[in-house]
Design an enzyme around this catalytic site. Structure first.
Site, mmCIF file in Angstrom:
data_model
loop_
_atom_site.group_PDB
_atom_site.id
_atom_site.type_symbol
_atom_site.label_atom_id
_atom_site.label_comp_id
_atom_site.label_asym_id
_atom_site.label_seq_id
_atom_site.Cartn_x
_atom_site.Cartn_y
_atom_site.Cartn_z
ATOM 1 N N GLY A 81 38.107 34.302 45.568
ATOM 2 C CA GLY A 81 38.779 33.504 44.543
ATOM 3 C C GLY A 81 38.210 32.122 44.299
ATOM 4 O O GLY A 81 38.908 31.247 43.798
ATOM 5 N N ARG A 116 43.133 55.522 37.705
ATOM 6 C CA ARG A 116 42.797 54.188 37.177
ATOM 7 C C ARG A 116 43.726 53.770 36.046
ATOM 8 O O ARG A 116 44.118 52.620 35.927
ATOM 9 C CB ARG A 116 41.355 54.169 36.673
ATOM 10 C CG ARG A 116 40.344 54.077 37.770
ATOM 11 C CD ARG A 116 38.936 53.928 37.198
ATOM 12 N NE ARG A 116 37.958 54.130 38.242
ATOM 13 C CZ ARG A 116 37.541 53.171 39.074
ATOM 14 N NH1 ARG A 116 37.984 51.951 38.955
ATOM 15 N NH2 ARG A 116 36.662 53.440 40.008
ATOM 16 N N LEU A 176 37.645 48.568 34.640
ATOM 17 C CA LEU A 176 38.800 48.722 33.745
ATOM 18 C C LEU A 176 38.624 49.973 32.885
ATOM 19 O O LEU A 176 37.506 50.309 32.481
ATOM 20 C CB LEU A 176 38.919 47.485 32.848
ATOM 21 C CG LEU A 176 39.215 46.176 33.598
ATOM 22 C CD1 LEU A 176 39.060 44.991 32.668
ATOM 23 C CD2 LEU A 176 40.613 46.212 34.218
ATOM 24 N N HIS A 228 29.450 37.374 36.024
ATOM 25 C CA HIS A 228 28.617 38.234 36.863
ATOM 26 C C HIS A 228 27.446 37.401 37.406
ATOM 27 O O HIS A 228 26.814 36.650 36.658
ATOM 28 C CB HIS A 228 28.081 39.416 36.034
ATOM 29 C CG HIS A 228 27.244 40.343 36.861
ATOM 30 N ND1 HIS A 228 27.787 41.204 37.783
ATOM 31 C CD2 HIS A 228 25.895 40.497 36.934
ATOM 32 C CE1 HIS A 228 26.807 41.872 38.385
ATOM 33 N NE2 HIS A 228 25.653 41.465 37.887
ATOM 34 N N ASP A 275 29.809 45.586 33.704
ATOM 35 C CA ASP A 275 28.925 44.430 33.498
ATOM 36 C C ASP A 275 28.224 44.473 32.137
ATOM 37 O O ASP A 275 27.036 44.151 32.022
ATOM 38 C CB ASP A 275 27.903 44.329 34.639
ATOM 39 C CG ASP A 275 28.579 44.112 35.978
ATOM 40 O OD1 ASP A 275 29.667 43.518 36.008
ATOM 41 O OD2 ASP A 275 28.045 44.558 37.012
HETATM 42 C C1 GRF Z 1 31.233 35.939 42.075
HETATM 43 O O1 GRF Z 1 29.897 35.858 42.460
HETATM 44 C C2 GRF Z 1 31.362 36.557 40.700
HETATM 45 O O2 GRF Z 1 30.309 36.251 39.849
HETATM 46 C C3 GRF Z 1 31.351 38.044 41.015
HETATM 47 O O3 GRF Z 1 32.056 38.164 42.219
HETATM 48 C C4 GRF Z 1 32.002 36.935 42.944
HETATM 49 C C5 GRF Z 1 33.411 36.510 43.162
HETATM 50 O O4 GRF Z 1 33.517 35.361 43.947
HETATM 51 N N1 GRF Z 1 31.893 38.795 39.910
HETATM 52 P P1 GRF Z 1 34.886 34.592 44.019
HETATM 53 O O5 GRF Z 1 35.954 35.602 44.448
HETATM 54 O O6 GRF Z 1 35.205 34.020 42.662
HETATM 55 O O7 GRF Z 1 34.698 33.526 45.046
#
Ligand code: GRF
Length: 203
Positions: free
Chosen positions: A14, A67, A95, A111, A147
């Protein structure tokens, strides 16, 4: 000022959620986080929601038959919370097309690679193995494929010869924390438009 009501979906640490919370706490930021959902009951990121008194809810995907049932449960909670826009922040579930169709151009994701290169959860490993000299992060609208979707913003970092997945991830993460709040701000200000599957950013 009417602020955009944002729901954030997480699965883990997070840190991007925290970056978004910090931005929304700045005066005149045009969005507010009104709800957080985690599919993982043990997500550390839930502590940020608790700390900042943001309503949150755990919807454990393991308790759903498929899902779409899981997505329907999330959708209902988001609607009940008055969410208008969704940010995925380390949300590790694909999703369904049904969910994505309920939120047209209203879901964004971050991403940790320069898409369309290196999709999936091991993007830094892929970048190092490919020997690229630059990497970074991408913020994009979410389509039903993993993605994928119109790219809003990308930020770049160098890849050094002695980088490991860990050192590269840490460098990219700093960019993520700057870029995600900035992209959300552009959207909340109505500056982002999609034409023919491409994003155009106005003044
Ligand atoms: C981040 O690198 C984000 O780009 C990817 O997953 C990771 C999540 O990190 N989708 P966090 O939970 O926000 O610290």
């Amino acid at each position: 000022m009417k602020k955009l009501r944002v729901g954030v979906l997480i699965s883990g640490r997070g840190s991007n959620l925290k970056a978004l919370i910090d931005a929304t706490n700045i005066e005149n930021y045009p969005a507010e986080i009104v709800y957080v959902i985690s599919n993982n009951p043990n997500a550390l990121g839930l502590n940020h929601a608790k700390e900042f008194n943001i309503p949150y809810h755990v919807i454990d995907h393991k308790k759903y038959a498929n899902r779409e049932e899981f997505d329907r449960a999330m959708h209902q909670k988001l609607i009940e919370a008055g969410v208008e826009f969704i940010c995925l922040a380390g949300f590790m579930r694909l999703l369904t097309p049904w969910f994505v169709s309920q939120w047209p151009n209203k879901i964004i994701n971050i991403h940790p690679s320069l898409l369309p290169s290196f999709k999936g959860s091991d993007s830094h490993k892929q970048a190092i193995e490919a020997g690229v000299r630059i990497s970074g992060c991408t913020i994009h609208f979410v389509s039903a494929e993993m993605d994928s979707g119109p790219i809003i913003l990308q930020a770049v970092v160098p890849v050094y010869q002695d980088d490991t997945e860990k050192t590269l991830a840490a460098r990219v993460l700093l960019k993520e924390h700057e870029s995600y709040p900035f992209a959300l701000k552009l959207i909340a200000l109505g500056k982002v438009e999609i034409k023919s599957s491409k994003v155009f950013v106005g003044d």
